[in-house]
Design an enzyme around this catalytic site. Structure first.
Site, short mmCIF file in Angstrom:
data_model
loop_
_atom_site.label_atom_id
_atom_site.label_comp_id
_atom_site.label_asym_id
_atom_site.label_seq_id
_atom_site.Cartn_x
_atom_site.Cartn_y
_atom_site.Cartn_z
N SER A 112 7.76 -1.68 1.94
CA SER A 112 8.48 -0.57 2.58
C SER A 112 9.86 -1.04 3.05
O SER A 112 10.81 -0.24 3.09
CB SER A 112 7.68 0.01 3.75
OG SER A 112 7.38 -0.99 4.71
N ASP B 189 4.17 2.13 10.87
CA ASP B 189 3.17 1.84 9.83
C ASP B 189 2.47 0.52 10.17
O ASP B 189 2.26 -0.33 9.32
CB ASP B 189 3.85 1.76 8.45
CG ASP B 189 2.85 1.73 7.31
OD1 ASP B 189 1.71 2.21 7.50
OD2 ASP B 189 3.22 1.24 6.23
N PHE C 84 0.82 -1.21 0.00
CA PHE C 84 0.00 0.00 0.00
C PHE C 84 0.86 1.27 0.00
O PHE C 84 0.39 2.33 0.41
CB PHE C 84 -0.91 0.02 1.23
CG PHE C 84 -1.62 -1.29 1.46
CD1 PHE C 84 -2.63 -1.70 0.60
CD2 PHE C 84 -1.26 -2.12 2.52
CE1 PHE C 84 -3.29 -2.90 0.79
CE2 PHE C 84 -1.91 -3.33 2.73
CZ PHE C 84 -2.93 -3.74 1.87
N ASP D 50 6.39 -7.49 12.47
CA ASP D 50 4.97 -7.74 12.18
C ASP D 50 4.58 -9.08 12.81
O ASP D 50 5.40 -9.99 12.86
CB ASP D 50 4.75 -7.81 10.65
CG ASP D 50 3.35 -7.45 10.22
OD1 ASP D 50 2.40 -8.11 10.67
OD2 ASP D 50 3.21 -6.51 9.42
N HIS E 283 -3.65 0.77 12.46
CA HIS E 283 -4.07 2.17 12.41
C HIS E 283 -5.27 2.46 13.28
O HIS E 283 -5.80 3.57 13.28
CB HIS E 283 -4.36 2.57 10.96
CG HIS E 283 -3.13 2.62 10.09
ND1 HIS E 283 -1.86 2.50 10.59
CD2 HIS E 283 -2.98 2.76 8.75
CE1 HIS E 283 -0.98 2.57 9.60
NE2 HIS E 283 -1.63 2.73 8.47
N1 SAH Z 1 4.86 -0.98 5.96
C1 SAH Z 1 4.20 -1.91 5.05
C2 SAH Z 1 2.69 -2.00 5.29
C3 SAH Z 1 2.30 -2.41 6.67
S1 SAH Z 1 0.56 -2.75 6.77
C4 SAH Z 1 4.45 -1.43 3.62
O1 SAH Z 1 4.35 -0.22 3.39
O2 SAH Z 1 4.72 -2.25 2.77
C5 SAH Z 1 0.36 -2.83 8.50
C6 SAH Z 1 0.91 -4.10 9.14
O3 SAH Z 1 0.88 -3.93 10.54
C7 SAH Z 1 0.12 -5.38 8.84
O4 SAH Z 1 0.94 -6.29 8.15
C8 SAH Z 1 -0.26 -5.91 10.24
O5 SAH Z 1 -0.15 -7.32 10.36
C9 SAH Z 1 0.72 -5.21 11.13
N2 SAH Z 1 0.27 -5.04 12.51
C10 SAH Z 1 -0.88 -4.45 12.92
N3 SAH Z 1 -0.94 -4.44 14.27
C11 SAH Z 1 0.20 -5.06 14.72
C12 SAH Z 1 0.71 -5.38 16.02
N4 SAH Z 1 0.07 -5.04 17.12
N5 SAH Z 1 1.89 -6.03 16.09
C13 SAH Z 1 2.58 -6.38 14.98
N6 SAH Z 1 2.14 -6.08 13.72
C14 SAH Z 1 0.97 -5.45 13.59
MG MG Z 2 0.91 2.45 5.40
#
Ligand code: SAH
Ligand code: MG
Length: 210
Positions: A52, A141, A17, A71, A144
């Site tokens: 990312s 990231d 994304f 993650d 959210h």
């Molecule tokens: N930075 C990435 C996108 C991340 S999407 C890029 O730009 O390619 C958000 C990610 O946060 C998801 O994969 C989700 O599994 C992770 N996430 C959400 N809450 C989390 C938590 N409490 N602990 C670990 N990972 C988490």
């Molecule tokens: Mg993002």
């Protein structure tokens, strides 16, 4: 083609994304951070499929830094079935849950970044509680939602060393453009007096620890 150009070209093809200009802004922020402190320790909260991590990893490799890419690999709320960003190809048939770890591993292997980008698999808060190393660069990231975004802010931003870089993604000032928690934690960082604004590219905010 330089190694950096090669990695950027590859990063643009990875599932995720991160819009192209924001991805390249990540690389540039990483290069600047690595210029201040070569060989630094970096961490991203939210790895997904590694997009990312390749943008940041290109800068990390060039500045001999290491990027931890954290993650639990089961996706955020908006990635689950029935939500906006669901991808059925990422479901593990063994338990019906999302599992982005195999895709993330493939991305990092194809990029030949396995000695630069290191996966940390688990819940952000648990890792943060046991992570004492100062961070020269932190990219937030992850989830959210209100609670998880604030938890990442509270748990991780105190680890950024003076002069270190803080990056926050999906910062939307206008509620019509997206959820508010990333914007709220961006404001909190700036208003805390601990971080100053450096740049803004799309929904990416770049700050520096004062
Ligand atoms: N930075 C990435 C996108 C991340 S999407 C890029 O730009 O390619 C958000 C990610 O946060 C998801 O994969 C989700 O599994 C992770 N996430 C959400 N809450 C989390 C938590 N409490 N602990 C670990 N990972 C988490
Ligand atoms: Mg993002």
């Amino acid at each position: 083609m330089t190694r950096r150009d090669e990695l950027l070209a590859y990063a643009h093809t990875v599932k995720g994304f991160m819009p192209p200009h924001e991805g390249e802004a990540l690389t540039n922020a990483g290069l600047a951070a690595g210029d201040v402190t070569p060989g630094g320790t970096w961490l991203e909260v939210g790895a997904w499929c590694g997009k990312s991590a390749v943008f940041l990893g290109a800068a990390a490799e060039e500045t001999r830094s290491v990027l931890y890419s954290l993650d639990h690999h089961h996706g955020s709320e908006e990635n689950q079935a029935g939500w906006e960003h669901f991808d059925a190809t990422l479901v593990d048939s063994a338990d019906g849950r999302l599992n982005t770890l195999p895709t993330w591993q493939r991305t990092i292997a194809d990029a030949k970044l396995e000695e630069t980008v290191i996966g940390l698999v688990g819940p952000s808060l648990v890792v943060a509680r046991h992570f004492a190393q100062g961070l020269d660069l932190l990219f937030i990231d992850g989830g959210h939602g209100h609670d998880v975004a604030w938890m990442d802010y509270e748990a991780w931003t105190p680890k950024v060393v003076p002069g270190g870089t803080l990056l926050i993604h999906d910062v939307f000032e206008n509620p019509a453009d997206g959820g508010r928690p990333p914007y709220e934690i961006y404001c909190a960082a700036r208003d805390s007096g601990r971080f100053g604004d450096v740049a803004a590219v799309g929904s990416l905010r770049v700050l520096r620890r004062l």
